[in-house]
Design an enzyme around this catalytic site. Structure first.
Site, mmCIF file in Angstrom:
data_model
loop_
_atom_site.group_PDB
_atom_site.id
_atom_site.type_symbol
_atom_site.label_atom_id
_atom_site.label_comp_id
_atom_site.label_asym_id
_atom_site.label_seq_id
_atom_site.Cartn_x
_atom_site.Cartn_y
_atom_site.Cartn_z
ATOM 1 C CB THR A 89 -0.898 0.005 1.249
ATOM 2 O OG1 THR A 89 -1.706 -1.175 1.233
ATOM 3 C CG2 THR A 89 -1.814 1.219 1.279
ATOM 4 N N GLY A 128 2.781 -2.983 8.351
ATOM 5 C CA GLY A 128 2.958 -3.247 9.771
ATOM 6 C C GLY A 128 4.415 -3.514 10.113
ATOM 7 C CD GLU A 371 -3.982 -8.774 3.831
ATOM 8 O OE1 GLU A 371 -3.095 -8.523 4.639
ATOM 9 O OE2 GLU A 371 -3.791 -8.726 2.600
HETATM 10 C C1 LIG Z 1 6.943 -13.331 15.022
HETATM 11 C C2 LIG Z 1 5.723 -12.858 15.713
HETATM 12 C C3 LIG Z 1 4.757 -13.952 16.045
HETATM 13 C C4 LIG Z 1 3.718 -13.429 16.899
HETATM 14 C C5 LIG Z 1 2.593 -14.294 16.996
HETATM 15 C C6 LIG Z 1 2.034 -14.695 15.719
HETATM 16 C C7 LIG Z 1 1.468 -13.492 14.951
HETATM 17 C C8 LIG Z 1 0.798 -13.969 13.759
HETATM 18 C C9 LIG Z 1 -0.166 -14.955 14.105
HETATM 19 C C10 LIG Z 1 -1.251 -14.553 14.843
HETATM 20 C C11 LIG Z 1 -2.191 -15.486 15.363
HETATM 21 C C12 LIG Z 1 -3.327 -15.966 14.407
HETATM 22 C C13 LIG Z 1 -3.624 -15.134 13.291
HETATM 23 C C14 LIG Z 1 -4.024 -13.809 13.713
HETATM 24 C C15 LIG Z 1 -3.736 -12.713 12.747
HETATM 25 C C16 LIG Z 1 -4.681 -12.622 11.584
HETATM 26 C C17 LIG Z 1 -5.091 -11.277 11.143
HETATM 27 C C18 LIG Z 1 -4.239 -10.163 11.591
HETATM 28 C C19 LIG Z 1 -3.458 -9.535 10.467
HETATM 29 C C20 LIG Z 1 -2.985 -8.168 10.774
HETATM 30 C C21 LIG Z 1 -2.049 -7.653 9.716
HETATM 31 C C22 LIG Z 1 -2.770 -6.974 8.578
HETATM 32 C C23 LIG Z 1 -1.780 -6.613 7.524
HETATM 33 C C24 LIG Z 1 -2.435 -5.948 6.367
HETATM 34 C C25 LIG Z 1 -1.839 -6.066 5.167
HETATM 35 C C26 LIG Z 1 -2.425 -5.425 4.016
HETATM 36 O O1 LIG Z 1 -3.404 -4.723 4.073
HETATM 37 S S1 LIG Z 1 -1.604 -5.818 2.570
HETATM 38 C C27 LIG Z 1 -2.417 -4.860 1.371
HETATM 39 C C28 LIG Z 1 -3.815 -5.389 1.090
HETATM 40 N N1 LIG Z 1 -4.300 -4.775 -0.091
HETATM 41 C C29 LIG Z 1 -5.291 -5.303 -0.823
HETATM 42 O O2 LIG Z 1 -5.934 -6.271 -0.459
HETATM 43 C C30 LIG Z 1 -5.573 -4.608 -2.138
HETATM 44 C C31 LIG Z 1 -6.983 -4.856 -2.582
HETATM 45 N N2 LIG Z 1 -7.037 -4.819 -4.020
HETATM 46 C C32 LIG Z 1 -6.994 -5.982 -4.743
HETATM 47 O O3 LIG Z 1 -6.889 -7.095 -4.250
HETATM 48 C C33 LIG Z 1 -7.128 -5.833 -6.250
HETATM 49 O O4 LIG Z 1 -6.743 -4.558 -6.657
HETATM 50 C C34 LIG Z 1 -8.598 -6.089 -6.712
HETATM 51 C C35 LIG Z 1 -9.538 -5.140 -5.988
HETATM 52 C C36 LIG Z 1 -8.954 -7.507 -6.427
HETATM 53 C C37 LIG Z 1 -8.676 -5.790 -8.193
HETATM 54 O O5 LIG Z 1 -7.767 -6.646 -8.831
HETATM 55 P P1 LIG Z 1 -7.304 -6.292 -10.319
HETATM 56 O O6 LIG Z 1 -6.303 -7.289 -10.752
HETATM 57 O O7 LIG Z 1 -6.908 -4.857 -10.364
HETATM 58 O O8 LIG Z 1 -8.578 -6.381 -11.258
HETATM 59 P P2 LIG Z 1 -9.750 -7.431 -11.357
HETATM 60 O O9 LIG Z 1 -10.244 -7.369 -12.758
HETATM 61 O O10 LIG Z 1 -10.735 -7.204 -10.259
HETATM 62 O O11 LIG Z 1 -9.094 -8.883 -11.138
HETATM 63 C C38 LIG Z 1 -8.505 -9.525 -12.260
HETATM 64 C C39 LIG Z 1 -8.713 -11.006 -12.088
HETATM 65 O O12 LIG Z 1 -7.983 -11.460 -10.954
HETATM 66 C C40 LIG Z 1 -8.826 -12.144 -10.058
HETATM 67 N N3 LIG Z 1 -8.316 -11.886 -8.710
HETATM 68 C C41 LIG Z 1 -8.243 -10.709 -8.086
HETATM 69 N N4 LIG Z 1 -7.686 -10.844 -6.882
HETATM 70 C C42 LIG Z 1 -7.388 -12.171 -6.747
HETATM 71 C C43 LIG Z 1 -6.796 -12.960 -5.709
HETATM 72 N N5 LIG Z 1 -6.406 -12.397 -4.549
HETATM 73 N N6 LIG Z 1 -6.629 -14.285 -5.942
HETATM 74 C C44 LIG Z 1 -7.052 -14.833 -7.112
HETATM 75 N N7 LIG Z 1 -7.644 -14.151 -8.144
HETATM 76 C C45 LIG Z 1 -7.792 -12.847 -7.942
HETATM 77 C C46 LIG Z 1 -10.194 -11.560 -10.302
HETATM 78 O O13 LIG Z 1 -11.234 -12.415 -9.845
HETATM 79 C C47 LIG Z 1 -10.162 -11.385 -11.799
HETATM 80 O O14 LIG Z 1 -10.366 -12.665 -12.375
HETATM 81 P P3 LIG Z 1 -11.049 -12.781 -13.838
HETATM 82 O O15 LIG Z 1 -10.029 -12.126 -14.773
HETATM 83 O O16 LIG Z 1 -11.229 -14.252 -14.028
HETATM 84 O O17 LIG Z 1 -12.336 -11.991 -13.759
HETATM 85 C C1 LIG Z 2 -4.258 -1.395 10.622
HETATM 86 C C2 LIG Z 2 -3.829 -1.463 9.190
HETATM 87 C C3 LIG Z 2 -2.741 -2.262 8.826
HETATM 88 C C4 LIG Z 2 -2.310 -2.310 7.504
HETATM 89 N N1 LIG Z 2 -1.204 -3.067 7.185
HETATM 90 C C5 LIG Z 2 -0.764 -3.062 5.904
HETATM 91 C C6 LIG Z 2 0.422 -3.797 5.554
HETATM 92 O O1 LIG Z 2 1.035 -4.442 6.399
HETATM 93 N N2 LIG Z 2 0.859 -3.750 4.265
HETATM 94 C C7 LIG Z 2 0.188 -3.038 3.296
HETATM 95 O O2 LIG Z 2 0.621 -3.041 2.146
HETATM 96 N N3 LIG Z 2 -0.959 -2.353 3.596
HETATM 97 C C8 LIG Z 2 -1.425 -2.344 4.870
HETATM 98 N N4 LIG Z 2 -2.567 -1.639 5.181
HETATM 99 C C9 LIG Z 2 -3.220 -0.836 4.146
HETATM 100 C C10 LIG Z 2 -4.521 -1.442 3.683
HETATM 101 O O3 LIG Z 2 -4.266 -2.573 2.904
HETATM 102 C C11 LIG Z 2 -5.276 -0.364 2.887
HETATM 103 O O4 LIG Z 2 -5.693 0.617 3.789
HETATM 104 C C12 LIG Z 2 -6.495 -0.971 2.170
HETATM 105 O O5 LIG Z 2 -6.056 -1.799 1.123
HETATM 106 C C13 LIG Z 2 -7.412 0.118 1.596
HETATM 107 O O6 LIG Z 2 -6.676 0.997 0.760
HETATM 108 P P1 LIG Z 2 -6.698 2.578 1.086
HETATM 109 O O7 LIG Z 2 -6.541 2.760 2.516
HETATM 110 O O8 LIG Z 2 -5.723 3.233 0.157
HETATM 111 O O9 LIG Z 2 -8.172 3.029 0.681
HETATM 112 P P2 LIG Z 2 -8.629 3.393 -0.815
HETATM 113 O O10 LIG Z 2 -8.205 2.325 -1.746
HETATM 114 O O11 LIG Z 2 -8.264 4.794 -1.094
HETATM 115 O O12 LIG Z 2 -10.202 3.284 -0.627
HETATM 116 C C14 LIG Z 2 -10.870 4.287 0.155
HETATM 117 C C15 LIG Z 2 -12.322 4.046 0.040
HETATM 118 O O13 LIG Z 2 -12.728 4.258 -1.323
HETATM 119 C C16 LIG Z 2 -13.723 3.326 -1.688
HETATM 120 N N5 LIG Z 2 -13.245 2.559 -2.842
HETATM 121 C C17 LIG Z 2 -11.974 2.337 -3.215
HETATM 122 N N6 LIG Z 2 -11.921 1.588 -4.339
HETATM 123 C C18 LIG Z 2 -13.210 1.344 -4.670
HETATM 124 C C19 LIG Z 2 -13.832 0.611 -5.733
HETATM 125 N N7 LIG Z 2 -13.128 -0.024 -6.686
HETATM 126 N N8 LIG Z 2 -15.175 0.575 -5.761
HETATM 127 C C20 LIG Z 2 -15.903 1.191 -4.785
HETATM 128 N N9 LIG Z 2 -15.381 1.896 -3.770
HETATM 129 C C21 LIG Z 2 -14.048 1.959 -3.726
HETATM 130 C C22 LIG Z 2 -13.951 2.414 -0.481
HETATM 131 O O14 LIG Z 2 -15.032 2.910 0.282
HETATM 132 C C23 LIG Z 2 -12.668 2.584 0.336
HETATM 133 O O15 LIG Z 2 -12.892 2.418 1.733
HETATM 134 C C24 LIG Z 2 -3.009 -1.568 6.514
HETATM 135 C C25 LIG Z 2 -4.117 -0.786 6.856
HETATM 136 C C26 LIG Z 2 -4.537 -0.728 8.187
HETATM 137 C C27 LIG Z 2 -5.722 0.117 8.543
#
Ligand SMILES: CCCCCCCC/C=C/CCCCCCCCCCCCC/C=C/C(=O)SCCNC(=O)CCNC(=O)[C@H](O)C(C)(C)COP(=O)(O)OP(=O)(O)OC[C@H]1O[C@@H](n2cnc3c(N)ncnc32)[C@H](O)[C@@H]1OP(=O)(O)O
Ligand SMILES: Cc1cc2nc3c(=O)[nH]c(=O)nc-3n(C[C@H](O)[C@H](O)[C@H](O)COP(=O)(O)OP(=O)(O)OC[C@H]3O[C@@H](n4cnc5c(N)ncnc54)[C@H](O)[C@@H]3O)c2cc1C
Length: 616
Positions: A89, A128, A371
């Site tokens: 991100t 994170g 996520e």
């Molecule tokens: C050492 C320490 C140990 C300590 C103890 C242990 C700790 C750990 C363990 C803990 C105990 C238990 C567990 C507890 C913890 C659990 C939870 C806590 C976690 C906390 C940490 C959080 C960290 C956060 C990290 C992040 O946020 S990372 C960033 C996340 N960002 C996103 O998710 C971005 C979202 N956007 C997208 O995914 C994509 O842009 C999209 C919205 C899906 C759009 O994709 P895009 O390719 O642009 O276009 P599309 O046309 O939509 O898709 C094309 C095509 O792909 C398919 N698709 C899409 N995504 C996926 C996928 N993921 N997999 C498979 N296929 C996918 C989609 O369906 C389309 O398919 P078609 O072409 O067939 O239509």
């Molecule tokens: C506690 C925490 C931990 C995190 N840890 C990580 C990490 O370890 N690694 C990492 O890479 N990221 C991490 N993130 C980032 C997280 O993955 C992003 O915040 C998340 O993917 C959303 O992206 P954004 O914040 O840029 O919101 P944006 O993408 O700007 O979206 C903002 C709002 O716009 C709207 N929106 C956006 N796109 C669309 C769409 N296509 N259609 C309709 N509405 C839409 C939704 O309402 C969305 O809430 C963390 C975030 C938090 C809060």
């Protein structure tokens, strides 16, 4: 707070490592090692600064890197010799991954990548542990060869010196600031300026850049999204856990707290005797169980798919993606809503930090965003449902978790209403399929009128979201029904235990029915009497489950240290613990607070003098 969290996290890491060795010798899948040990994270109330290291950094190295790259980086990461994060991100982009601005330009002269975050909005923002804890990261960037974009790629980047922890030249790294919770996680920012890494720092299991700059595309580009799928599966489990913790606290408090006689002249009852209190607390206990079971199912599916992907079989990726999205959204939404409802069920004391419900909410709530923001993931699932409806219209088979869509599509009308569990489950599924069909009509009309797919998705977004939500309800309720009614180990359960489970199933199905009554009535005729009969059954099953509420939450087996709540302590001495916590407040160290002489006394005196003057 940060150093305390790191100290706890390291202790947890050591425990986790030993669990891995015990549960999964030589392996590195933390999931089996975490059976019953999610509490590890609960022991760190301000969040775990190493969880992204464990959950994403180590797994990305294992699943996206070659075997040689795993040997070079992954083994050290698994052994916690280096600590990393997943830096995807950016300040300007989170959802739309194809819009990420960080770039990696291949230099075939030196066989290196030159990494840059060209603008402020390109800075990595949120990862994170990035702020202070990590010395490495997976840096996600748009790959360029001869200035031609090739899509997203992942790079192993060292950001701090391993000895001094000083940021390396070309690295600008730090903490992004206070959040509403998880303030022990040091989510950070990262800017890179002409930062060079060797070619072999690009994770190349699925796509490669050869020394001469030739690019070998991944057979399935979405496999680069796999690290997110794993965490979505873990979120489903972890957030059901948070809800279970809050349900335990609120249930225990609800059988200690007495308030408001139900019969005139009678003593004040435990507040859980009030039917409305039962309706606030007991459904949340059941929801925690329902999602725990669904998350376990999903985790098994993840493990099977991960093994298949390792063998280059990508066939199950789409179904796993759909289910991981739907469960991550449903669990994070419902747990966040449920924890707040449970806090409110505890009256004023629920608002005290000593009750810990606020902190559990603050730990659970960001899962609606990270996520993959929930509404975006619902749209993902809506899109997938549109594709699957086209398959239905073409008479083709659907993925197993969507088989009910085919079955319902063949029904010309809903059968005679019986109100049985099967009837209630079928009603939710039938309403889902009706919503999919309507959404498809809108979506398809737009596509037929030459709108692009992304525009059609946007303008059909409300109907797609509704269909996705109902698909989630259908999957979760269907899974719960199978586990209670058709489970192979059902005969091993005592009749009493089976009865409790069946009461929980009854409550879940009726609760979901009433939550989506409008959606159901759109497609199924149900008389007022039939609905009133369900209302009676709801009241009846709450009464039946009331005696089991404490036992069920005790079975979640959270000890007092994990719950960290004066309201939910096992011995029930709530008032003593609330008072003990109050007396520990710094303001109670002195009888007269410092601000009296400095501010309050002059303020009151000035007012008194002014009052005297105005009388003269
Ligand atoms: C050492 C320490 C140990 C300590 C103890 C242990 C700790 C750990 C363990 C803990 C105990 C238990 C567990 C507890 C913890 C659990 C939870 C806590 C976690 C906390 C940490 C959080 C960290 C956060 C990290 C992040 O946020 S990372 C960033 C996340 N960002 C996103 O998710 C971005 C979202 N956007 C997208 O995914 C994509 O842009 C999209 C919205 C899906 C759009 O994709 P895009 O390719 O642009 O276009 P599309 O046309 O939509 O898709 C094309 C095509 O792909 C398919 N698709 C899409 N995504 C996926 C996928 N993921 N997999 C498979 N296929 C996918 C989609 O369906 C389309 O398919 P078609 O072409 O067939 O239509
Ligand atoms: C506690 C925490 C931990 C995190 N840890 C990580 C990490 O370890 N690694 C990492 O890479 N990221 C991490 N993130 C980032 C997280 O993955 C992003 O915040 C998340 O993917 C959303 O992206 P954004 O914040 O840029 O919101 P944006 O993408 O700007 O979206 C903002 C709002 O716009 C709207 N929106 C956006 N796109 C669309 C769409 N296509 N259609 C309709 N509405 C839409 C939704 O309402 C969305 O809430 C963390 C975030 C938090 C809060």
């Amino acid at each position: 707070m940060a150093s305390m969290s790191v100290k706890h996290a390291i202790a947890a890491a050591k425990k986790l490592r030993s669990l891995q060795e015990r549960f999964n010798p030589g392996g590195s899948d933390i999931y089996p090692a975490l059976m019953g040990d999610e509490a590890i994270t609960a022991l760190i109330p301000s969040g775990n600064p190493l969880s992204v290291h464990i959950l994403m950094f180590t797994r990305a190295l294992r699943e996206q890197g070659t075997d040689e790259q795993y040997e070079k980086f992954g083994r050290r990461a698994d052994n916690n010799e280096i600590i990393g994060t997943f830096a995807q991100t950016e300040l300007g982009h989170g959802t739309y991954l194809r819009g990420l601005e960080a770039r990696a330009d291949y230099d075939r002269g030196t066989e290196e990548f030159v990494l840059n975050t060209p603008k402020l909005s390109s800075y990595k923002w949120w990862p994170g542990g990035l702020g202070q804890t990590c010395n490495y990261c997976i840096f996600v960037a748009q790959l360029y060869i001869d200035n031609e974009a090739k899509g997203m790629a992942m790079f192993v980047v060292q950001i701090r010196d391993e000895e001094t922890h000083m940021p390396l030249p070309g690295v600008h790294v730090g903490e992004i600031g206070k959040k509403m919770g998880l303030n022990g996680v040091n989510n950070g920012f990262l800017g890179l300026k002409d930062y060079r890494v060797p070619r072999l720092n690009m994770l190349m299991r699925h796509q490669q850049v050869l020394p001469d700059g030739r690019f070998v595309k991944s057979p399935v580009s979405q496999v680069s999204y796999f690290p997110m799928v794993f965490v979505r599966c873990m979120v489903a489990r972890q957030n059901s856990n948070y809800l279970a913790q809050a349900a335990t606290i609120a249930t225990r408090y609800s059988v200690i707290r007495r308030q408001s006689p139900i019969e005139e002249g009678q003593p004040e009852p435990k507040i859980l005797e009030h039917l409305t209190q039962q309706m606030k607390v007991i459904p949340e206990i059941v929801t925690a169980v329902v999602y725990r079971l669904a998350a376990a199912n999903l985790q098994n599916m993840y493990n099977e798919t991960a093994e298949a992907v390792y063998r280059k079989d990508f066939s199950r990726l789409p179904e796993l993606h759909a289910l991981a999205c739907i469960l991550k959204v449903a669990t994070s939404y419902d747990s966040t809503y449920g924890i707040e409802r449970l806090r409110q069920a505890c009256g004023g004391h629920g608002y005290l930090t000593a009750g810990n419900l606020g902190n559990i909410f603050a730990m659970a709530a960001p899962a609606c965003t990270y996520e993959g923001e929930n509404s975006v993931l619902y749209l993902q699932v809506g899109k997938i449902l549109m594709k699957n409806w086209s398959q239905v219209l073409a008479g083709r088979e659907l993925m197993p978790s969507m088989a009910y869509i085919s079955e319902c599509s063949k029904m010309t009308s809903f059968p005679q209403w019986t109100g049985s569990w099967e009837c209630l489950l079928k009603a939710i599924q039938y309403a889902c399929v009706g919503s999919i069909r309507l959404a498809f009509q809108s979506y398809n009309a737009r596509v037929q009128s030459a709108q692009s797919q992304t525009a059609a998705v946007n303008y059909s977004g409300l109907e797609l979201t509704k269909a996705a939500e109902l698909h989630g309800r259908s999957y979760v309720a269907g899974n719960f029904y199978q586990q209670i009614v058709n489970s192979p180990n059902k005969h091993q359960r005592s009749p009493q235990f089976q009865k409790v489970l069946e009461n929980m199933l009854e409550l879940h199905l009726i609760q979901i029915f009433f939550r989506h009554l409008g959606d159901i009535l759109r497609f199924i005729r149900i008389t007022e009497d039939e609905i009133s009969a369900l209302q009676r059954r709801l009241e009846e099953v709450l009464k039946e489950l009331r005696p089991d509420a404490v036992a069920i939450t005790d079975a979640f087996d959270f000890n007092d240290k994990i719950l960290s709540s004066a309201l939910g302590c096992y011995d029930g001495n709530v008032y003593e613990r609330l008072f003990e916590a109050a007396l520990k407040h710094p303001l109670n160290r002195k009888s007269v607070p410092d601000f009296f002489e400095a501010h309050l006394k002059p303020f009151m005196k000035e007012n008194a003098d002014n009052a005297k003057k105005s009388k003269l």
